[in-house]
Design a protein around this motif. Structure first.
Motif, PDB file in Angstrom:
ATOM      1  N   PRO A 155      42.150  45.469 -41.824  1.00 23.56           N
ATOM      2  CA  PRO A 155      41.173  46.358 -41.189  1.00 23.56           C
ATOM      3  C   PRO A 155      41.157  47.703 -41.901  1.00 23.56           C
ATOM      4  O   PRO A 155      41.947  47.942 -42.809  1.00 23.56           O
ATOM      5  N   GLN A 156      40.287  48.584 -41.432  1.00 21.89           N
ATOM      6  CA  GLN A 156      40.099  49.869 -42.110  1.00 21.89           C
ATOM      7  C   GLN A 156      41.408  50.658 -42.206  1.00 21.89           C
ATOM      8  O   GLN A 156      41.702  51.255 -43.228  1.00 21.89           O
ATOM      9  N   ARG A 157      42.147  50.680 -41.103  1.00 21.45           N
ATOM     10  CA  ARG A 157      43.453  51.341 -41.157  1.00 21.45           C
ATOM     11  C   ARG A 157      44.423  50.593 -40.248  1.00 21.45           C
ATOM     12  O   ARG A 157      44.012  49.812 -39.386  1.00 21.45           O
ATOM     13  N   GLY A 158      45.714  50.851 -40.461  1.00 20.49           N
ATOM     14  CA  GLY A 158      46.718  50.216 -39.615  1.00 20.49           C
ATOM     15  C   GLY A 158      46.630  48.700 -39.698  1.00 20.49           C
ATOM     16  O   GLY A 158      46.219  48.150 -40.717  1.00 20.49           O
ATOM     17  N   ASN A 159      47.022  48.050 -38.600  1.00 19.26           N
ATOM     18  CA  ASN A 159      46.963  46.593 -38.617  1.00 19.26           C
ATOM     19  C   ASN A 159      45.996  46.040 -37.576  1.00 19.26           C
ATOM     20  O   ASN A 159      46.014  44.864 -37.265  1.00 19.26           O
ATOM     21  N   SER A 160      45.168  46.938 -36.998  1.00 21.28           N
ATOM     22  CA  SER A 160      44.175  46.444 -36.039  1.00 21.28           C
ATOM     23  C   SER A 160      43.047  47.456 -35.906  1.00 21.28           C
ATOM     24  O   SER A 160      43.187  48.614 -36.305  1.00 21.28           O
ATOM     25  N   ASP A 161      41.944  46.979 -35.350  1.00 22.53           N
ATOM     26  CA  ASP A 161      40.914  47.902 -34.885  1.00 22.53           C
ATOM     27  C   ASP A 161      41.292  48.238 -33.459  1.00 22.53           C
ATOM     28  O   ASP A 161      41.244  47.373 -32.580  1.00 22.53           O
ATOM     29  N   ARG A 162      41.692  49.492 -33.241  1.00 21.65           N
ATOM     30  CA  ARG A 162      42.177  49.841 -31.904  1.00 21.65           C
ATOM     31  C   ARG A 162      41.022  49.902 -30.915  1.00 21.65           C
ATOM     32  O   ARG A 162      40.019  50.559 -31.159  1.00 21.65           O
ATOM     33  N   LEU A 163      41.215  49.224 -29.778  1.00 18.64           N
ATOM     34  CA  LEU A 163      40.196  49.217 -28.728  1.00 18.64           C
ATOM     35  C   LEU A 163      40.478  50.343 -27.739  1.00 18.64           C
ATOM     36  O   LEU A 163      39.652  51.214 -27.517  1.00 18.64           O
ATOM     37  N   SER A 164      41.671  50.332 -27.166  1.00 16.45           N
ATOM     38  CA  SER A 164      42.036  51.350 -26.189  1.00 16.45           C
ATOM     39  C   SER A 164      42.733  52.498 -26.903  1.00 16.45           C
ATOM     40  O   SER A 164      43.114  52.382 -28.061  1.00 16.45           O
ATOM     41  N   GLN A 165      42.909  53.618 -26.171  1.00 17.54           N
ATOM     42  CA  GLN A 165      43.530  54.776 -26.823  1.00 17.54           C
ATOM     43  C   GLN A 165      44.947  54.435 -27.301  1.00 17.54           C
ATOM     44  O   GLN A 165      45.433  54.967 -28.283  1.00 17.54           O
ATOM     45  N   GLN A 166      45.584  53.525 -26.569  1.00 20.54           N
ATOM     46  CA  GLN A 166      46.911  53.040 -26.954  1.00 20.54           C
ATOM     47  C   GLN A 166      46.971  51.552 -26.656  1.00 20.54           C
ATOM     48  O   GLN A 166      46.163  51.030 -25.909  1.00 20.54           O
ATOM     49  N   MET A 167      47.909  50.889 -27.254  1.00 21.98           N
ATOM     50  CA  MET A 167      48.364  49.561 -26.868  1.00 21.98           C
ATOM     51  C   MET A 167      47.473  48.391 -27.272  1.00 21.98           C
ATOM     52  O   MET A 167      48.000  47.345 -27.610  1.00 21.98           O
ATOM     53  N   LEU A 168      46.182  48.492 -27.236  1.00 24.18           N
ATOM     54  CA  LEU A 168      45.359  47.295 -27.393  1.00 24.18           C
ATOM     55  C   LEU A 168      44.462  47.394 -28.629  1.00 24.18           C
ATOM     56  O   LEU A 168      43.689  48.340 -28.763  1.00 24.18           O
ATOM     57  N   GLY A 169      44.570  46.428 -29.520  1.00 20.90           N
ATOM     58  CA  GLY A 169      43.726  46.398 -30.707  1.00 20.90           C
ATOM     59  C   GLY A 169      43.443  44.969 -31.124  1.00 20.90           C
ATOM     60  O   GLY A 169      44.039  44.017 -30.617  1.00 20.90           O
ATOM     61  N   VAL A 170      42.522  44.831 -32.065  1.00 25.15           N
ATOM     62  CA  VAL A 170      42.155  43.516 -32.572  1.00 25.15           C
ATOM     63  C   VAL A 170      42.566  43.441 -34.040  1.00 25.15           C
ATOM     64  O   VAL A 170      42.122  44.256 -34.852  1.00 25.15           O
ATOM     65  N   GLY A 171      43.448  42.513 -34.350  1.00 24.47           N
ATOM     66  CA  GLY A 171      43.968  42.387 -35.702  1.00 24.47           C
ATOM     67  C   GLY A 171      43.300  41.266 -36.474  1.00 24.47           C
ATOM     68  O   GLY A 171      42.243  40.767 -36.084  1.00 24.47           O
ATOM     69  N   ARG A 172      43.945  40.849 -37.572  1.00 23.22           N
ATOM     70  CA  ARG A 172      43.303  39.908 -38.486  1.00 23.22           C
ATOM     71  C   ARG A 172      44.092  38.608 -38.641  1.00 23.22           C
ATOM     72  O   ARG A 172      43.877  37.845 -39.572  1.00 23.22           O
ATOM     73  N   LEU A 173      45.031  38.392 -37.730  1.00 25.69           N
ATOM     74  CA  LEU A 173      45.868  37.201 -37.822  1.00 25.69           C
ATOM     75  C   LEU A 173      45.131  35.985 -37.259  1.00 25.69           C
ATOM     76  O   LEU A 173      44.556  36.050 -36.177  1.00 25.69           O
ATOM     77  N   THR A 174      45.160  34.904 -38.009  1.00 28.59           N
ATOM     78  CA  THR A 174      44.624  33.626 -37.533  1.00 28.59           C
ATOM     79  C   THR A 174      45.779  32.645 -37.414  1.00 28.59           C
ATOM     80  O   THR A 174      46.624  32.574 -38.314  1.00 28.59           O
ATOM     81  N   TYR A 175      45.822  31.943 -36.300  1.00 29.02           N
ATOM     82  CA  TYR A 175      46.919  30.995 -36.076  1.00 29.02           C
ATOM     83  C   TYR A 175      46.338  29.762 -35.406  1.00 29.02           C
ATOM     84  O   TYR A 175      45.882  29.812 -34.268  1.00 29.02           O
ATOM     85  N   LYS A 176      46.323  28.661 -36.130  1.00 28.87           N
ATOM     86  CA  LYS A 176      45.835  27.397 -35.577  1.00 28.87           C
ATOM     87  C   LYS A 176      47.024  26.454 -35.504  1.00 28.87           C
ATOM     88  O   LYS A 176      47.444  25.907 -36.539  1.00 28.87           O
ATOM     89  N   PRO A 177      47.604  26.278 -34.324  1.00 30.48           N
ATOM     90  CA  PRO A 177      48.826  25.480 -34.227  1.00 30.48           C
ATOM     91  C   PRO A 177      48.629  24.051 -34.735  1.00 30.48           C
ATOM     92  O   PRO A 177      47.605  23.427 -34.453  1.00 30.48           O
ATOM     93  N   THR A 178      49.607  23.576 -35.493  1.00 32.60           N
ATOM     94  CA  THR A 178      49.543  22.204 -35.988  1.00 32.60           C
ATOM     95  C   THR A 178      49.973  21.236 -34.882  1.00 32.60           C
ATOM     96  O   THR A 178      50.485  21.648 -33.837  1.00 32.60           O
ATOM     97  N   ALA A 179      49.839  19.946 -35.180  1.00 33.28           N
ATOM     98  CA  ALA A 179      50.258  18.933 -34.209  1.00 33.28           C
ATOM     99  C   ALA A 179      51.755  19.053 -33.922  1.00 33.28           C
ATOM    100  O   ALA A 179      52.190  18.820 -32.789  1.00 33.28           O
ATOM    101  N   ASN A 180      52.546  19.440 -34.925  1.00 30.78           N
ATOM    102  CA  ASN A 180      53.989  19.606 -34.703  1.00 30.78           C
ATOM    103  C   ASN A 180      54.261  20.672 -33.640  1.00 30.78           C
ATOM    104  O   ASN A 180      55.088  20.494 -32.743  1.00 30.78           O
ATOM    105  N   THR A 181      53.588  21.806 -33.781  1.00 30.01           N
ATOM    106  CA  THR A 181      53.794  22.923 -32.861  1.00 30.01           C
ATOM    107  C   THR A 181      53.310  22.561 -31.462  1.00 30.01           C
ATOM    108  O   THR A 181      54.006  22.793 -30.469  1.00 30.01           O
TER     109      THR A 181
END
Lengths: 548, 189
Positions: free
Chosen positions: A388-414
């Motif tokens: 994202p533009q800065r940090g590791n997320s686009d911050r939504l709230s003034q603190q605590m909550l943001g949207v990052g760029r991690l994608t996780y699609k659990p495999t059949a094993n998981t």
């Protein structure tokens, strides 16, 4: 006049990986600066309050991803300030795991025997208590009794908690007001400061570039002290050695953003992320059955009704931590506490709903909730997209909550491992009508982890590990990673102890690299309180680790 | 820019209240309460202060509330048309829906794969937080004032200094055998 700030060692992040490195390097004589994106709070600042803007929302972050959301520390002391302080060592079989790459994923140089001396160093530095049954909370006791009732064992979990000062308030995620939790604010960090290290809070590192003299320039933004969506200026510091310990959800993002300046990053940067296989189940206890079946009494006619009381996880079932079982079928089941807010929205009512009248009825039984935390072996499925533009997320709230760029699609094993652990939770807690058990939903914010790992991991194979077995970023000498990113994969137990032991083990190699770069630094500091038995115990391993 | 009519804001509030009441339902506040469907006893997210929380810009949602309400009403109108439900005159379409239909709309908007899912989940998250943690209020003060969510959940009052301490916390006896492969310091072998 262009004045450039310079230091020997620049440490990004003040959690376990950053604090341990900063202490040893400062004690060894290096000039150390630590940059921390979050604020600097001390015990008097830690409030018992869920209001937005209280310490609870200032010091940790919830980053929503696609299929995986990550909870992590955001303050001086990092995860150690907000975590539940469970400090078990990883079981022996973990180091032999093959995982998604189908060959040993840990470096050959590391197994449980070779890591034990480094675990010992951590145990001497961060006071860890082997809790007795008198320390175990009602929730932990209930879990133990249910495990026994179904023919299983249960263990009090070793924890970095001074049980003599703990008041069992369960506000650990907001920071410990009573200095009972032995966070890094009480050991490695003050020791680093005493040796001249500096900590600069609200400094969010964005990227790294090269300097003409073969060193690195670290670029940061000043974060507003109340509204983290805002920045107030920027700066740079030049360093001979850079140690990244921004957390497994942020370290790879800094490296990705640095790629245009530094050149190509190893394939493993931002790949192989593991959520430590975590998943939660909620049991709603039948209080009568707790008394009648398990014979538990709190007095005043109460059997349990004590969800609010305690100190996070106190008891775990480790029966499945059995090396003879196949990979993806080994896991621990740990009693946990999760506060309201993020701790209830994902819980499912008996009819499978996460909202509505049945969910509200479930909330009315909140004091009879028991949360069980699964740590299975996942498949390192997580991949970070472009930063994202800065940090590791686009911050939504003034603190605590943001949207990052991690994608996780659990495999059949998981998915299969989670299903197996879900079934076992049900089997234990629904036996004889003790409780109704439902897993938390993964449909709203994906899976979620409080223990992000492996996004920039050590290994022997350059194609599947971003770091060599000394934690140096492949192809970028002088940049090291010492946080949870470096752990190769899920550990089946809480990871802070292993992250810390790996950081301790990485220090001799970092000292050697610093010396090569002209830094006048030596290795060999005692524990932060001056104890030396851990140092003695690991001494025979140091020469090999310093050989470059 | 056209100035907003007062009743637009009222419609927005009523619509957001109906959404919050879908997440954690409560009893009607007064006869003829349209926003609160009245499918549950006691206070729900609305009584707990969901609108106050959403209207606090610390959440990051405040600037988008007009759009949330408008979009929710568009989705509700489409849902009503599809299911042959008649709308009440002068009532926002989402508010017109009976509880079960409001819930069906919310389930659809928050289902995996819905393109707006993340937005509706975040709105729901804050509605839930208004009830289960009163994130717009000091927790101790909220409890003292009888906050419906914290009270219904049975959260105890803190000590007079605003801090929680529990004098009893443990059954205080061994309740299981420990795993045979446990190290002396309490870790898995």
């Amino acid at each position: 006049m262009n004045s450039v700030e310079r230091t020997d060692v620049l440490v990004v992040g003040t959690g376990f990986g950053g604090a341990i490195a900063a202490y040893h390097l400062a004690a060894g004589g290096a000039k150390v600066v630590m940059l921390e994106r979050g604020p600097w709070l001390t015990s008097g600042d830690f409030e018992h309050d869920y209001k937005l803007g209280s310490s609870y929302t200032r010091i940790f972050d919830f980053v929503v991803g696609d299929g995986m959301s990550v909870l992590g520390g955001n303050c001086v002391g990092g995860g150690s300030v907000v975590y539940f302080a469970a400090m078990p060592r990883a079981p022996r079989f973990v180091f032999e795991r093959r995982g998604s790459i189908r060959r040993r994923m840990w470096p050959r140089a590391i197994d449980r025997d070779s890591l034990d001396p480094w675990y010992d160093r951590v145990e001497e530095s961060i006071p860890i208590t082997q809790q007795g049954w008198d320390d175990v909370s009602y929730a932990g006791g209930l879990w133990a009794a249910a495990c026994r009732h179904s023919g299983r064992t249960a263990n009090p979990v070793p924890a970095a908690v001074d049980t003599s000062t703990c008041v069992n308030c369960n506000w650990m995620m907001a920071g410990c007001r009573f200095d009972a939790k032995q966070s890094l604010l009480l050991n490695y960090l003050p020791a680093a400061l005493a040796h001249g290290a500096e900590i600069r809070p609200l400094h969010e590192v964005q990227s790294i570039s090269r300097t003409d003299d073969g060193g690195y320039r670290v670029h940061y933004a000043h974060v507003h002290d109340e509204d983290y969506r805002l920045t107030e200026g920027a700066g740079t510091i030049d360093a001979k050695i850079v140690i990244l310990a921004a957390g497994a959800a942020a370290t790879p993002v800094i490296l990705q953003r640095s790629e245009p300046a530094l050149g190509p990053m190893p394939h493993g940067v931002g790949r192989y992320f593991s959520g430590n296989g975590e998943r939660l189940n909620t049991a709603v206890l039948n209080e009568d059955r707790v008394r009648d079946v398990l014979g538990l009494e709190r007095g005043d006619g109460l059997g349990y009704a004590a969800n609010q009381i305690g100190k996070g996880p106190t008891v775990a079932n480790w029966d499945r931590l059995d090396a003879s079982l196949p990979e993806y079928s080994r896991y621990s089941l740990e009693q946990l506490y999760f506060p309201p807010g993020l701790g209830t929205i994902l819980a499912l009512a008996e009819d499978g709903s996460w909202f509505g009248p049945r969910k509200k009825e479930m909330l009315e039984r909140w004091q009879s909730w028991l949360i069980i935390f699964q740590m299975i072996e996942d498949d390192n499925e997580g991949v970070f997209g472009p930063p994202p533009q800065r940090g590791n997320s686009d911050r939504l709230s003034q603190q605590m909550l943001g949207v990052g760029r991690l994608t996780y699609k659990p495999t059949a094993n998981t998915v299969a491992a989670w299903a197996m652990a879900d079934a076992e939770c049900k089997e234990i807690l629904e036996r004889d009508g003790l409780a109704t058990v439902t897993p938390w939903t993964n449909d709203l914010v994906g899976a979620y982890t409080v223990h992000p790992l492996a996004s920039c991991r050590i290994g022997d194979d350059p194609h599947t590990s971003a770091l060599d077995d000394r934690h140096e970023v492949r192809g970028h000498p002088g940049i090291f990673v010492t946080d949870g990113s470096a752990v190769p994969g899920a550990l089946t137990v809480n990871p802070a102890m292993t992250i810390s032991a790996l950081a301790e083990r990485a220090i001799p190699g970092i000292v050697a690299a610093a010396r090569e770069r002209g830094v006048d630094v030596t290795y060999g500091a005692p524990a932060p309180d001056g104890s030396t038995s851990g140092r003695r115990g690991a001494a025979h391993l140091v020469p090999d680790l310093m050989r470059r | 820019m056209a100035s907003r009519k007062p009743d637009d804001h009222q419609d927005r509030t009523t619509t957001l209240e109906a959404f919050a009441d879908t997440i954690i339902p409560g009893e009607k506040r007064y006869a003829g309460d349209l926003a609160v469907a009245g499918v549950s006893r006691g206070g729900g997210a609305v009584q707990a202060g969901a609108i106050e929380l959403l209207e606090w810009d610390a959440t990051g949602l405040t600037g988008g509330l007009d759009d949330f309400a408008a979009a929710l009403n568009r989705h509700a109108a489409a849902y009503a048309a599809e299911h042959g439900l008649a709308a009440e005159d002068g009532v926002p379409p989402f508010v017109s829906l009976p509880y079960d239909d409001r819930a069906a709309v919310v389930r659809w908007l928050t289902a995996p794969g819905h393109p707006e899912k993340a937005l509706w989940v975040s709105l729901a998250l804050f509605c839930n937080m208004a009830y289960d943690s009163a994130a717009h209020l000091s927790t101790a003060e909220a409890l003292a004032a009888g906050h419906p969510g914290l009270t219904a959940m049975g959260i105890t009052r803190p000590d007079p200094d605003g801090l929680w301490r529990f004098r009893a916390w443990s059954y205080g006896r061994p309740l299981a055998d420990v795993h045979p492969a446990t190290t002396p310091s309490g870790s898995p072998a």
